[in-house]
Design an enzyme around this catalytic site. Structure first.
Site, PDB file in Angstrom:
ATOM      1  N   CYS A   1       7.924   6.544  -4.739  1.00 32.36           N
ATOM      2  CA  CYS A   1       7.040   7.721  -4.714  1.00 32.36           C
ATOM      3  C   CYS A   1       7.788   8.963  -4.251  1.00 32.36           C
ATOM      4  O   CYS A   1       7.603  10.049  -4.801  1.00 32.36           O
ATOM      5  CB  CYS A   1       5.881   7.503  -3.749  1.00 32.36           C
ATOM      6  SG  CYS A   1       5.095   5.907  -3.890  1.00 32.36           S
ATOM      7  N   ASP A   2       8.612   8.840  -3.218  1.00 27.97           N
ATOM      8  CA  ASP A   2       9.098  10.032  -2.522  1.00 27.97           C
ATOM      9  C   ASP A   2      10.609  10.244  -2.581  1.00 27.97           C
ATOM     10  O   ASP A   2      11.099  11.293  -2.130  1.00 27.97           O
ATOM     11  CB  ASP A   2       8.673   9.965  -1.041  1.00 27.97           C
ATOM     12  CG  ASP A   2       7.155   9.964  -0.908  1.00 27.97           C
ATOM     13  OD1 ASP A   2       6.495  10.552  -1.788  1.00 27.97           O
ATOM     14  OD2 ASP A   2       6.638   9.376   0.059  1.00 27.97           O
TER      15      ASP A   2
ATOM     16  N   CYS B   1       7.562   4.643   0.785  1.00 31.02           N
ATOM     17  CA  CYS B   1       7.613   4.361  -0.652  1.00 31.02           C
ATOM     18  C   CYS B   1       8.731   5.170  -1.308  1.00 31.02           C
ATOM     19  O   CYS B   1       8.566   6.363  -1.583  1.00 31.02           O
ATOM     20  CB  CYS B   1       6.269   4.683  -1.291  1.00 31.02           C
ATOM     21  SG  CYS B   1       6.252   4.435  -3.076  1.00 31.02           S
TER      22      CYS B   1
HETATM   23  C1  LIG Z   1       1.948   7.665   1.662  1.00 34.49           C
HETATM   24  C2  LIG Z   1       1.866   7.073   0.272  1.00 34.49           C
HETATM   25  C3  LIG Z   1       2.338   7.798  -0.800  1.00 34.49           C
HETATM   26  C4  LIG Z   1       2.255   7.265  -2.095  1.00 34.49           C
HETATM   27  N1  LIG Z   1       2.701   8.015  -3.127  1.00 34.49           N
HETATM   28  C5  LIG Z   1       2.573   7.530  -4.380  1.00 34.49           C
HETATM   29  C6  LIG Z   1       3.005   8.294  -5.507  1.00 34.49           C
HETATM   30  O1  LIG Z   1       3.515   9.406  -5.345  1.00 34.49           O
HETATM   31  N2  LIG Z   1       2.848   7.766  -6.741  1.00 34.49           N
HETATM   32  C7  LIG Z   1       2.302   6.514  -6.934  1.00 34.49           C
HETATM   33  O2  LIG Z   1       2.148   6.097  -8.087  1.00 34.49           O
HETATM   34  N3  LIG Z   1       1.910   5.762  -5.889  1.00 34.49           N
HETATM   35  C8  LIG Z   1       2.040   6.228  -4.628  1.00 34.49           C
HETATM   36  N4  LIG Z   1       1.661   5.463  -3.574  1.00 34.49           N
HETATM   37  C9  LIG Z   1       1.163   4.106  -3.840  1.00 34.49           C
HETATM   38  C10 LIG Z   1      -0.290   4.175  -4.328  1.00 34.49           C
HETATM   39  O3  LIG Z   1      -1.052   4.929  -3.416  1.00 34.49           O
HETATM   40  C11 LIG Z   1      -0.849   2.773  -4.456  1.00 34.49           C
HETATM   41  O4  LIG Z   1      -0.041   2.013  -5.334  1.00 34.49           O
HETATM   42  C12 LIG Z   1      -2.277   2.808  -4.994  1.00 34.49           C
HETATM   43  O5  LIG Z   1      -3.098   3.649  -4.206  1.00 34.49           O
HETATM   44  C13 LIG Z   1      -2.886   1.416  -5.026  1.00 34.49           C
HETATM   45  O6  LIG Z   1      -4.158   1.550  -5.547  1.00 34.49           O
HETATM   46  P1  LIG Z   1      -5.278   0.457  -5.334  1.00 34.49           P
HETATM   47  O7  LIG Z   1      -6.452   0.941  -6.105  1.00 34.49           O
HETATM   48  O8  LIG Z   1      -4.756  -0.886  -5.620  1.00 34.49           O
HETATM   49  O9  LIG Z   1      -5.630   0.444  -3.785  1.00 34.49           O
HETATM   50  P2  LIG Z   1      -5.650   1.510  -2.565  1.00 34.49           P
HETATM   51  O10 LIG Z   1      -5.281   2.878  -2.971  1.00 34.49           O
HETATM   52  O11 LIG Z   1      -4.886   0.821  -1.508  1.00 34.49           O
HETATM   53  O12 LIG Z   1      -7.194   1.501  -2.219  1.00 34.49           O
HETATM   54  C14 LIG Z   1      -7.796   0.377  -1.676  1.00 34.49           C
HETATM   55  C15 LIG Z   1      -9.270   0.670  -1.526  1.00 34.49           C
HETATM   56  O13 LIG Z   1      -9.951  -0.518  -1.134  1.00 34.49           O
HETATM   57  C16 LIG Z   1     -10.928  -0.185  -0.192  1.00 34.49           C
HETATM   58  N5  LIG Z   1     -11.269  -1.379   0.554  1.00 34.49           N
HETATM   59  C17 LIG Z   1     -10.454  -2.172   1.296  1.00 34.49           C
HETATM   60  N6  LIG Z   1     -11.167  -3.154   1.873  1.00 34.49           N
HETATM   61  C18 LIG Z   1     -12.453  -2.981   1.485  1.00 34.49           C
HETATM   62  C19 LIG Z   1     -13.673  -3.661   1.767  1.00 34.49           C
HETATM   63  N7  LIG Z   1     -13.707  -4.720   2.570  1.00 34.49           N
HETATM   64  N8  LIG Z   1     -14.816  -3.202   1.215  1.00 34.49           N
HETATM   65  C20 LIG Z   1     -14.792  -2.127   0.367  1.00 34.49           C
HETATM   66  N9  LIG Z   1     -13.665  -1.454   0.072  1.00 34.49           N
HETATM   67  C21 LIG Z   1     -12.516  -1.872   0.630  1.00 34.49           C
HETATM   68  C22 LIG Z   1     -10.298   0.925   0.618  1.00 34.49           C
HETATM   69  O14 LIG Z   1     -11.288   1.692   1.302  1.00 34.49           O
HETATM   70  C23 LIG Z   1      -9.604   1.720  -0.486  1.00 34.49           C
HETATM   71  O15 LIG Z   1     -10.508   2.627  -1.033  1.00 34.49           O
HETATM   72  C24 LIG Z   1       1.713   5.971  -2.287  1.00 34.49           C
HETATM   73  C25 LIG Z   1       1.247   5.237  -1.197  1.00 34.49           C
HETATM   74  C26 LIG Z   1       1.311   5.770   0.073  1.00 34.49           C
HETATM   75  C27 LIG Z   1       0.798   4.986   1.248  1.00 34.49           C
END
Ligand SMILES: Cc1cc2nc3c(=O)[nH]c(=O)nc-3n(C[C@H](O)[C@H](O)[C@H](O)COP(=O)(O)OP(=O)(O)OC[C@H]3O[C@@H](n4cnc5c(N)ncnc54)[C@H](O)[C@@H]3O)c2cc1C
Length: 313
Positions: free
Chosen positions: A139-140, A136
């Site tokens: 992010c980084d 990302c």
């Molecule tokens: C290494 C890394 C670093 C990052 N750094 C940053 C940063 O510095 N700043 C920033 O803004 N963003 C950053 N991001 C991006 C950010 O993490 C994502 O945009 C954000 O987490 C997305 O949020 P979300 O709630 O959509 O889903 P996610 O965080 O992807 O969470 C998805 C959730 O769904 C759950 N889930 C999936 N399938 C099921 C199921 N069948 N039943 C129940 N639960 C389920 C999972 O367990 C998880 O809890 C980073 C991402 C990564 C990978």
């Protein structure tokens, strides 16, 4: 088998989108249940410093997610460690099956299952994830001011990440397996005009090189795709940019998706093609993929679920 759990709103996923939906749905007195899935806290639990969450100059990703969980819980959201395995979208209330055998019955559903960056699967990539290896740039990228870095890939993601990273890095080497890019022409033009970017054709990442104490990247070993010859390139950061995959397994056969599987929502809304089912966060977002945008969509989904239920009753 335990008794079915009945709720007005079932939130599936425990990333920023899910927990924010939990806060808003709780404050709207909807007594939501949130099912956390296999990765409680979501993607941010896999990183270290987060520097773009408003209100925190710097926060550790796992700490932020512990706080979000506590916030949702404090507002009244019931948080359950379980995984949803299927959803019957054919009628309301929706009936969801889960890994634990519990059935969840919900008048409305907020899908917040997120997305995953695609990785190459190299052991050295895994070892240095969060310590010089990232997927990302938004992010980084900031951590690599004035440094030399490498971007792996040849599609839109890779070219966009490489261009963005030139805002920080002194040099970006783009490693690609072929001698032409799959990215859109306009992006390619920008890339070729950018003096900070040097493409390295017909090469793939063989190994990420680095130190153990402190853990950090010092270079990459790349391999020629025809001859197999390897060479080392000194870099401080490696961005693997071979695409993202939305976690759409529960819904891909029922809900409309686009751009490689992202759930389609109505314009300016989190409503999906099934009334009463809302989608938020990276599951729907092929463009921004940030914690703050996911949280914003979680808020929208809860407000829209509230309105939907008020009108449906
Ligand atoms: C290494 C890394 C670093 C990052 N750094 C940053 C940063 O510095 N700043 C920033 O803004 N963003 C950053 N991001 C991006 C950010 O993490 C994502 O945009 C954000 O987490 C997305 O949020 P979300 O709630 O959509 O889903 P996610 O965080 O992807 O969470 C998805 C959730 O769904 C759950 N889930 C999936 N399938 C099921 C199921 N069948 N039943 C129940 N639960 C389920 C999972 O367990 C998880 O809890 C980073 C991402 C990564 C990978």
């Amino acid at each position: 088998m335990s008794d079915p759990r009945r709720t007005k709103v079932l939130i599936i996923g425990s990333g920023p989108a899910g927990y924010t939906a939990g806060v808003y749905a709780s404050r709207a007195m909807l007594n939501p249940i949130l099912v956390q899935g296999i990765e409680p806290g979501g993607q941010l639990t896999t990183t270290t410093e987060v520097e773009n969450w408003p209100g925190d100059t710097e926060v550790q990703g796992p700490d932020l997610m512990v706080r979000m969980e506590a916030h949702a819980k404090a507002m009244g959201c019931e948080i359950i460690g379980d995984i949803i395995t299927s959803i019957d979208f054919s009628k309301r209330p929706f009936v969801c099956q889960s890994d634990s055998g519990t059935e969840y019955v919900a008048d409305a559903i907020i899908l917040a299952t997120g997305a995953r960056a695609k990785w190459l699967g190299l052991p050295s990539e895994e070892k240095f994830k969060g310590f010089g290896v990232s997927a990302c740039a938004t992010c980084d990228g900031f951590f690599y001011r004035g440094q030399e870095i490498a971007v792996i890939g040849g599609g839109n993601t890779a070219v966009e990440e490489a261009l963005f990273l030139t805002n920080f890095a002194s040099k970006v080497t783009l490693i690609h397996r072929r001698d032409e890019l799959r990215a859109e022409k306009i992006l390619q033009d920008r890339l070729f005009k950018n003096e900070k970017i040097e493409p390295l054709w017909f090469h793939e990442l063989d190994e990420v090189l680095g130190d153990d104490t402190p853990l950090g990247v010092t270079g990459i070993r790349v391999k020629h795709t025809d001859t197999g010859e390897t060479r080392d390139i000194p870099v401080k950061g490696v961005f693997v940019a071979i695409g993202h995959a939305p976690a759409n397994e529960l819904v891909k056969d029922v809900l409309e998706t686009h751009m490689g599987g992202y759930v389609v929502t109505k314009p300016d809304s989190t409503e999906t093609s099934v009334p009463g089912v809302f989608a938020a966060g990276d599951l729907t977002d092929h463009k921004y993929r940030q914690a703050v945008t996911s949280a914003g969509m979680g808020c929208m989904a809860a407000l829209e679920a509230e309105r939907f239920l008020a009108e449906a009753d």
